[in-house]
Motif scaffolding. Sequence first.
Motif, short mmCIF file in Angstrom:
data_model
loop_
_atom_site.label_atom_id
_atom_site.label_comp_id
_atom_site.label_asym_id
_atom_site.label_seq_id
_atom_site.Cartn_x
_atom_site.Cartn_y
_atom_site.Cartn_z
N GLN A 39 0.82 -1.21 0.00
CA GLN A 39 0.00 0.00 0.00
C GLN A 39 0.85 1.26 0.00
O GLN A 39 1.89 1.32 0.66
N PRO A 41 2.11 4.53 1.28
CA PRO A 41 2.12 5.01 2.67
C PRO A 41 1.48 6.38 2.82
O PRO A 41 1.38 7.16 1.86
N ALA A 42 1.04 6.66 4.03
CA ALA A 42 0.48 7.98 4.35
C ALA A 42 1.62 8.95 4.57
O ALA A 42 2.50 8.71 5.40
N VAL A 43 1.64 10.03 3.82
CA VAL A 43 2.70 11.02 3.96
C VAL A 43 2.17 12.38 3.50
O VAL A 43 1.33 12.46 2.59
N MET A 44 2.64 13.44 4.13
CA MET A 44 2.23 14.80 3.79
C MET A 44 3.36 15.48 3.05
O MET A 44 4.52 15.48 3.49
N ASP A 54 -1.97 15.71 1.08
CA ASP A 54 -2.01 14.37 1.67
C ASP A 54 -1.93 13.37 0.52
O ASP A 54 -2.84 13.28 -0.31
N LYS A 56 -2.12 10.08 0.25
CA LYS A 56 -3.15 9.03 0.16
C LYS A 56 -4.48 9.60 -0.32
O LYS A 56 -5.18 8.98 -1.11
N ASN A 57 -4.83 10.80 0.15
CA ASN A 57 -6.06 11.44 -0.32
C ASN A 57 -5.97 11.79 -1.80
O ASN A 57 -6.95 11.69 -2.54
N ALA A 130 8.62 11.13 2.30
CA ALA A 130 8.06 10.19 1.32
C ALA A 130 9.12 9.20 0.86
O ALA A 130 8.86 8.00 0.76
N GLY A 182 -4.84 2.77 -3.34
CA GLY A 182 -3.45 2.89 -2.92
C GLY A 182 -2.65 1.61 -3.07
O GLY A 182 -1.51 1.53 -2.60
#
Length: 213
Positions: A39, A41-44, A54, A56-57, A130, A182
């Motif tokens: 998947q 990853p969640a990262v800003m 964001d 993932k968004n 990231a 994702g």
Amino acid sequence: MKFSHLMLPLLALLLSAKLFANPIAADAESVSPLLNGEQIPAVMLKDSSGKVVDLKNLIAQKPTVLFFYRGGWCPYCNNQLGQLKEIEPKLIELGYQLVGISPDSPEKLAASAGERKLDYLLLSDANMDAARAFGLAFFTSKQTSDAYLARMKLENPLFTTPEGEPRLVLPVPAVYIADKEGLVHFQYVNPNFKVRPAPELILTAAKLAATKA
């Protein structure tokens, strides 16, 4: 008060675990990249205007062809930016969005996009969050760090090696294709920064991934 005292060690442990979850590799050949079936990853990150994005968004909006490059100062990266610009219309027809990530600052991203007339999104990963989350970040050698900082006049922040030496950290160039959930359907990672995947390969992989989404 007792609760606070008990929580402090736990918080320290959690922070430590997060810090070392995605270590920076000793060199480009030692990275452990995100693989097919994993998947995103969640990262800003930040776009060229400095707005927080964001990841993932962003990917949840539509299937994505995501690529990591070293920066607008790299001639091999600039060549890739141009190649991807040429195939972007076909990727859009397939339902994809094209997104580039590099250590460049938002200001430098804006300069690159303007100079090369890019329509696709470029994101700044100046803190290498990231690159680390994708398992692509690595320490350059002292010789390379000194040379790049001097010749290219890079403003990238330096990171401290386990031995305590300040070094430049870069991402291994990579291409990922992910669906809206994702899930990674394709990845190309090559520690040799002079070798990038052919545009035809990316298009073929995108077409195949589109049939599975």
